[in-house]
Design a protein around this motif. Sequence first.
Motif, PDB file in Angstrom:
ATOM      1  N   GLU A 164       2.982  -8.313   4.327  1.00  0.00           N
ATOM      2  CA  GLU A 164       1.552  -7.067   5.116  1.00  0.00           C
ATOM      3  C   GLU A 164       1.370  -7.618   4.398  1.00  0.00           C
ATOM      4  O   GLU A 164      -0.151  -6.986   5.169  1.00  0.00           O
ATOM      5  CB  GLU A 164       2.698  -6.132   5.628  1.00  0.00           C
ATOM      6  N   LYS A 169      -2.605  -8.228   7.282  1.00  0.00           N
ATOM      7  CA  LYS A 169      -3.549  -6.697   7.235  1.00  0.00           C
ATOM      8  C   LYS A 169      -3.043  -5.477   7.203  1.00  0.00           C
ATOM      9  O   LYS A 169      -3.537  -4.387   8.145  1.00  0.00           O
ATOM     10  CB  LYS A 169      -4.715  -7.387   8.717  1.00  0.00           C
ATOM     11  N   HIS A 172      -2.590  -0.801   2.366  1.00  0.00           N
ATOM     12  CA  HIS A 172      -1.862  -1.829   1.052  1.00  0.00           C
ATOM     13  C   HIS A 172      -0.552  -0.180   0.849  1.00  0.00           C
ATOM     14  O   HIS A 172       0.534  -0.260   1.061  1.00  0.00           O
ATOM     15  CB  HIS A 172      -2.663  -1.444   0.287  1.00  0.00           C
TER      16      HIS A 172
END
Length: 216
Positions: A164, A169, A172
Amino acid sequence: MFFKQKPRRISRELALLSLSQIKGSAVKFEQKELSNLVLAAIRTLTTEGQDILESAAAEITRSHERLLKSEIQAADVQSAKTMVSEAIELAKGAINRLVYAIELPETIQLSSQHEVREYTLELIETVCRRRFEIDQQLDSVLVDWHLSRLPKIDRDILRIAAAEILFLKIPHKVSINEAVEIAKRYSDDEGYRFINGVLRRLTEHLRKSTSTKDST
């Protein structure tokens, strides 16, 4: 109070269960094979629900037994307190299991939705197709460990989150938090803390790499 589950969290869980069925380092699957993996993952959840209910029932029984012993077998007040504490912990464990069991029907129902299936397949495909790059990035931030030495469930949770972060994208923070929540369910206390630390080091490494490139 129970909250509606997030479709993408269900996708991540299904992807994790699907990856656990893959033997070796497969990098490519036909669409039908991927769909079969997801179907098997859903069946695993269905079976798990029954197992959870049985475990919860057993914990309630043991809790009741501890309470009875505290009344008739305790030699002193301290022994009785200990038995009552044990009974309470068993009851808490049973309640936690039941909370998850209550969520399962919704999870299984949502698993058939197009949005959930689509993201599940995207996760599985990305992890399989970009396995080498994902593992390379994870190994670069592991301290005194190698990815191949980790339990498979922890490796797959890390791979999904890294996929991911690196290729899909996803913010985080979202990927890390979701990985930790899944690890709390499928790994142990040490496992989810370890996963949290690895992913935070990964994002910090990526941030520094980006800053270095921007400054040159």
